[in-house]
Design an enzyme around this catalytic site. Structure first.
Site, PDB file in Angstrom:
ATOM      1  CG  HIS A  72      -2.109  -0.862   1.068  1.00 41.38           C
ATOM      2  ND1 HIS A  72      -3.099  -0.665   1.758  1.00 41.38           N
ATOM      3  CD2 HIS A  72      -2.409  -1.776   0.203  1.00 41.38           C
ATOM      4  CE1 HIS A  72      -3.976  -1.448   1.406  1.00 41.38           C
ATOM      5  NE2 HIS A  72      -3.561  -2.421   0.563  1.00 41.38           N
ATOM      6  CE1 TYR A 200      -6.304   3.802  10.789  1.00 37.18           C
ATOM      7  CE2 TYR A 200      -5.238   3.818   8.570  1.00 37.18           C
ATOM      8  CZ  TYR A 200      -5.032   3.444   9.853  1.00 37.18           C
ATOM      9  OH  TYR A 200      -4.184   2.385  10.130  1.00 37.18           O
ATOM     10  N   PRO A 292      -4.967   0.587  18.593  1.00 37.47           N
ATOM     11  CG  PRO A 292      -6.686  -0.585  17.860  1.00 37.47           C
ATOM     12  CD  PRO A 292      -6.153  -0.114  19.207  1.00 37.47           C
ATOM     13  CE  LYS A 296       3.739   3.454  13.399  1.00 37.43           C
ATOM     14  NZ  LYS A 296       3.885   2.770  12.242  1.00 37.43           N
ATOM     15  CE1 TYR A 384      -1.459   4.001   9.462  1.00 40.14           C
ATOM     16  CE2 TYR A 384      -0.354   2.803   7.642  1.00 40.14           C
ATOM     17  CZ  TYR A 384      -1.474   3.122   8.457  1.00 40.14           C
ATOM     18  OH  TYR A 384      -2.213   1.973   8.433  1.00 40.14           O
TER      19      TYR A 384
END
Ligand code: APR
Ligand code: PHB
Length: 389
Positions: A72, A200, A292, A296, A384
């Site tokens: 991704h 998200y 979550p 991580k 990220y």
């Protein structure tokens, strides 16, 4: 019985450490409280940083992951009907890899078995003794028979509820914790993912996340109350609520189906210091927990394993103790940054029960800033995909 490195816990941390050390000819033994099938039935996250991917390759267990994973390059962040994309590769040169923790753990078990690795399942009453001496040992019972294993080093990879952290005396241990006033209700369904990247979503009704495992296996989450139980949520209620929390462009094309797993996880930030006590070294969930939201959990475990693996190799093969002496300091420096990122993402995207109008405006302003500012997106992307080890 004796071994060079005794590993308590056969989750991803313990198995990866065992596999890496084995490649260097270092003898390990893993003690696991449950069965292999039980460990593999736990559904967890599935976003891997490059550092984790490299470790899997170094451990010689990456062939299925390299073949089946999704790469991704970015993620979608949505707020109500608004949405924007953060491009990881553009900002950092690095994508993330989607590969479920269940599959990764299965690969590690298969590799340990193929190499004749020693794993004792269904152990009870594990106790660590003399961790502060150079002759530590562990006792436990298996099928009702008491056993003792002597070791040079002990790796506490036994998760948040394990014994390793508790073995460090309270006057040495300092714990930092934040409990969030909500949980995540997650479902797994054999349906195609709604989008090729993760979404998200912040919404007035609470957070939601659209994730995936493969082309026909989707993972979706919605923020829920801590008093909810999965049985309160029929599949229909879940899908209806999820659709209300994402932009209609996605809701309209969401393919729904029966859930094959449904569970609720509470959200917690937690760190214990130090991560070393004598010859006992804590790794992964045994030492720290993140909510979550930043994906991580598994990745912080991987950086611990990286530092501990190199420290152990230097100590055992070269007689150089510097890596082990600095293990706690190095691991914690990276952990706290991941804690900050996970806390920030959680705070940015969830509805908190005690939020007033000012707090809501702050959250909105933070999201607008992220949407419109390149440097803010770059900072998000760097965290990220994973900060350097
Ligand atoms: N004795 C032996 N084994 C134990 C004991 C004990 N007293 N207590 C716990 N265990 C085992 C658990 O059964 C489990 O299989 O230790 C293992 C710990 O595994 P995880 O909880 O998965 O933790 P870890 O290996 O550190 O994995 C990193 O971070 O955020 C998460 O999703 C992520 O689970 C992943 C974790
Ligand atoms: C998941 O796919 O389970 C997942 C992905 C990203 C997260 C958390 C969970 O932030």
């Amino acid at each position: 019985m004796r071994t060079q490195v005794l590993i308590i816990g056969g989750g991803p941390s313990g198995l990866l450490l065992s596999q890496l050390l084995d490649k260097k000819g270092i003898d390990t033994l893993v003690l696991e409280r449950k069965t292999r099938d039980y460990v593999l039935s736990r559904i967890r996250a599935g976003i891997l940083e490059q550092g984790f991917v490299q470790l899997m390759r170094e451990a010689g267990v990456s062939s299925r992951m390299d073949k089946e994973c999704f790469v991704h390059d970015g993620t979608v962040i949505a707020s109500g009907e608004e949405q924007f994309r953060i491009d990881f590769t553009e900002h950092t040169g690095t994508p993330v890899v989607v590969y479920g923790q269940t599959e990764l753990t299965r690969d590690l078990y298969d590799a340990r078995e193929a190499a004749g690795g020693k794993i004792i399942f269904e152990v009870e009453g594990v106790e660590i003794h003399d961790a502060r001496t150079d002759k530590p040992y562990v006792t436990f019972s298996k099928d009702g028979v008491e056993q003792r294993i002597d070791a040079d080093y002990i790796a506490g990879c036994d998760g948040f509820h394990g014994v390793s952290r508790q073995s460090i005396p309270l006057d040495v241990r300092r714990e930092y914790e934040k409990i969030y006033p909500f949980g995540w209700l997650g479902i797994l369904s054999e349906t195609p993912p709604v989008h090729h990247e993760l979404i998200y979503s912040a919404s007035e009704r609470g957070f939601s996340l659209c994730s995936m495992r493969n082309d026909n296996l989707s993972r979706y989450y919605i923020q829920c109350s801590l008093s909810d139980s999965p049985s309160d949520w029929s599949d229909q209620l879940f899908w209806d609520e999820l659709k209300r929390r994402m932009p209609s462009a996605y809701a309209d094309k969401l393919v729904t189906g029966p859930s094959i797993e449904k569970s609720i996880a509470p959200l917690r930030s937690f760190v214990t210091e130090p991560m070393r006590w004598g010859r006992l070294f804590l790794c992964g969930d045994a030492a720290h927990i993140v909510p979550p939201t930043g994906a991580k959990g598994l990745n912080t475990a991987a950086s611990d394993i990286h530092y501990l693996y190199h420290g152990l190799v230097d100590a055992i093969l070269e007689g150089d103790n510097e890596g082990l002496d600095r293990y706690s300091e190095k691991a914690l420096a990276r952990i706290w940054k991941a804690e900050r990122f996970s806390w920030w993402m959680t705070s940015l995207l969830h509805r908190f029960p005690d939020q007033n109008d000012f707090d809501l405006k702050m959250q909105g302003a933070e999201l607008t800033f992220l949407q419109s500012n390149r440097e803010a997106q770059s900072a998000m992307a760097q965290n990220y995909v994973g900060l350097p080890y």
